[in-house]
Design an enzyme around this catalytic site. Sequence first.
Site, PDB file in Angstrom:
ATOM      1  N   HIS A  37      19.038  -1.935  24.992  1.00 24.43           N
ATOM      2  CA  HIS A  37      19.576  -3.031  25.826  1.00 24.43           C
ATOM      3  C   HIS A  37      18.493  -3.551  26.778  1.00 24.43           C
ATOM      4  O   HIS A  37      18.404  -4.752  27.049  1.00 24.43           O
ATOM      5  CB  HIS A  37      20.763  -2.538  26.659  1.00 24.43           C
ATOM      6  CG  HIS A  37      21.950  -2.117  25.853  1.00 24.43           C
ATOM      7  ND1 HIS A  37      22.365  -0.820  25.775  1.00 24.43           N
ATOM      8  CD2 HIS A  37      22.815  -2.845  25.107  1.00 24.43           C
ATOM      9  CE1 HIS A  37      23.432  -0.744  25.003  1.00 24.43           C
ATOM     10  NE2 HIS A  37      23.732  -1.950  24.583  1.00 24.43           N
ATOM     11  N   GLN A  61      37.472  -6.225  18.988  1.00 25.62           N
ATOM     12  CA  GLN A  61      36.561  -5.975  17.868  1.00 25.62           C
ATOM     13  C   GLN A  61      36.687  -4.547  17.332  1.00 25.62           C
ATOM     14  O   GLN A  61      35.939  -4.154  16.446  1.00 25.62           O
ATOM     15  CB  GLN A  61      35.119  -6.296  18.257  1.00 25.62           C
ATOM     16  CG  GLN A  61      34.479  -5.358  19.260  1.00 25.62           C
ATOM     17  CD  GLN A  61      33.122  -5.891  19.731  1.00 25.62           C
ATOM     18  OE1 GLN A  61      33.031  -6.858  20.477  1.00 25.62           O
ATOM     19  NE2 GLN A  61      32.051  -5.261  19.268  1.00 25.62           N
ATOM     20  N   VAL A 176      15.148  -1.212  18.649  1.00 23.64           N
ATOM     21  CA  VAL A 176      14.345  -0.197  19.345  1.00 23.64           C
ATOM     22  C   VAL A 176      14.714   1.161  18.749  1.00 23.64           C
ATOM     23  O   VAL A 176      15.895   1.460  18.545  1.00 23.64           O
ATOM     24  CB  VAL A 176      14.616  -0.220  20.865  1.00 23.64           C
ATOM     25  CG1 VAL A 176      13.804   0.864  21.579  1.00 23.64           C
ATOM     26  CG2 VAL A 176      14.285  -1.597  21.442  1.00 23.64           C
ATOM     27  N   LEU A 184      18.261   3.163  18.246  1.00 24.58           N
ATOM     28  CA  LEU A 184      19.042   3.450  19.454  1.00 24.58           C
ATOM     29  C   LEU A 184      20.416   2.818  19.339  1.00 24.58           C
ATOM     30  O   LEU A 184      20.562   1.691  18.878  1.00 24.58           O
ATOM     31  CB  LEU A 184      18.341   2.901  20.700  1.00 24.58           C
ATOM     32  CG  LEU A 184      17.010   3.537  21.083  1.00 24.58           C
ATOM     33  CD1 LEU A 184      16.644   3.143  22.509  1.00 24.58           C
ATOM     34  CD2 LEU A 184      17.026   5.036  20.967  1.00 24.58           C
ATOM     35  N   SER A 185      21.435   3.566  19.774  1.00 28.84           N
ATOM     36  CA  SER A 185      22.812   3.082  19.755  1.00 28.84           C
ATOM     37  C   SER A 185      23.597   3.896  20.769  1.00 28.84           C
ATOM     38  O   SER A 185      23.355   5.103  20.915  1.00 28.84           O
ATOM     39  CB  SER A 185      23.419   3.309  18.359  1.00 28.84           C
ATOM     40  OG  SER A 185      24.834   3.236  18.426  1.00 28.84           O
TER      41      SER A 185
HETATM   42  O1  PAF Z   1      26.796  -5.774  20.352  1.00 27.30           O
HETATM   43  C1  PAF Z   1      27.657  -5.550  21.207  1.00 27.30           C
HETATM   44  O2  PAF Z   1      27.469  -4.736  22.110  1.00 27.30           O
HETATM   45  C2  PAF Z   1      28.996  -6.276  21.136  1.00 27.30           C
HETATM   46  O3  PAF Z   1      29.403  -6.455  19.826  1.00 27.30           O
HETATM   47  C3  PAF Z   1      28.993  -7.621  21.906  1.00 27.30           C
HETATM   48  C4  PAF Z   1      28.001  -8.610  21.314  1.00 27.30           C
HETATM   49  C5  PAF Z   1      28.645  -7.365  23.357  1.00 27.30           C
HETATM   50  C6  PAF Z   1      30.377  -8.248  21.833  1.00 27.30           C
HETATM   51  O4  PAF Z   1      31.347  -7.413  22.360  1.00 27.30           O
END
Ligand code: PAF
Length: 288
Positions: A37, A61, A176, A184-185
Amino acid sequence: MEWFETVEAMRAWSRGRRARGETVGLVPTMGYLHRGHMALVARARECADRVVVSIFVNPTQFGPGEDFDRYPRDPERDRRMCEEAGVDAVFAPAPAELYPPGYQTYVTVEEVSRPLCGASRPGHFRGVATVVLKLFHAVEPDVAVFGEKDYQQLQVVRRMVRDLDVPVRIEGVATVREPDGLALSSRNTYLSPEERRQALSISRALGRAQALASSGVVEAARIADEVEGIIAGAGLRIDYVEVRHPETLEPVETVVPRAVVAVAAFAGDTRLIDNRVVVAGEDAGGAK
Ligand code: PAF
């Protein structure tokens, strides 16, 4: 650093900055921030005068039975990381701010949402497109930055912006990785040491895909077979391994001139995704 929880306050701040002639960059996130991020924040900083990070775990989502409830959250740590990175404002709405009672409007990006994660997670990209458009309306950014790790998401957002004439420039940033190749996640936090070791097979397999393409093996089916063999051999349960056109995500016969090799696989209960744009004839090099 400013902290906003309502659309009205967020938009007023953003409009104030733009009225002074400043540009605004948005990094949409679901929080539990990591170096990936921060690379998006750094890119936003290069592209715009002011940087906004949105932190919102978007319920629309996630499908039934997915990890919405247990998705990792640490707002205090996120706040510190944003402050240290020089972020100008954070937009952190509560779910009812974006989805009040009676909410019933969604954005569907048709074809590009359908395969890959769209097939495995029905409704996922409808939720993503909807919230991203809502975040764009709240922040009214000049530019928005997304990671290439969520490769299909990036294509869905690009398509939505083109199709709906949304006046936001979309920037993609390379994935990254840890020094050993793991992308990374925020979900990596779910992995046991053994699962993490197994997960390394994904980046290894994607490296092998590029090596094959570099050595003249360009048939999509052969590359997918090899990638699957490496990942399944490491003990992961494959959701999909697909070789697709890098923008439309339609199936391709070969990786000439380039194609995206996209992977989703389970390490235990944790679903991991990764991808690599493979270029025919190009030096294999390191992981992307
Ligand atoms: O990639 C993400 O973290 C999410 O899918 C996003 C783009 C913030 C939408 O909720």
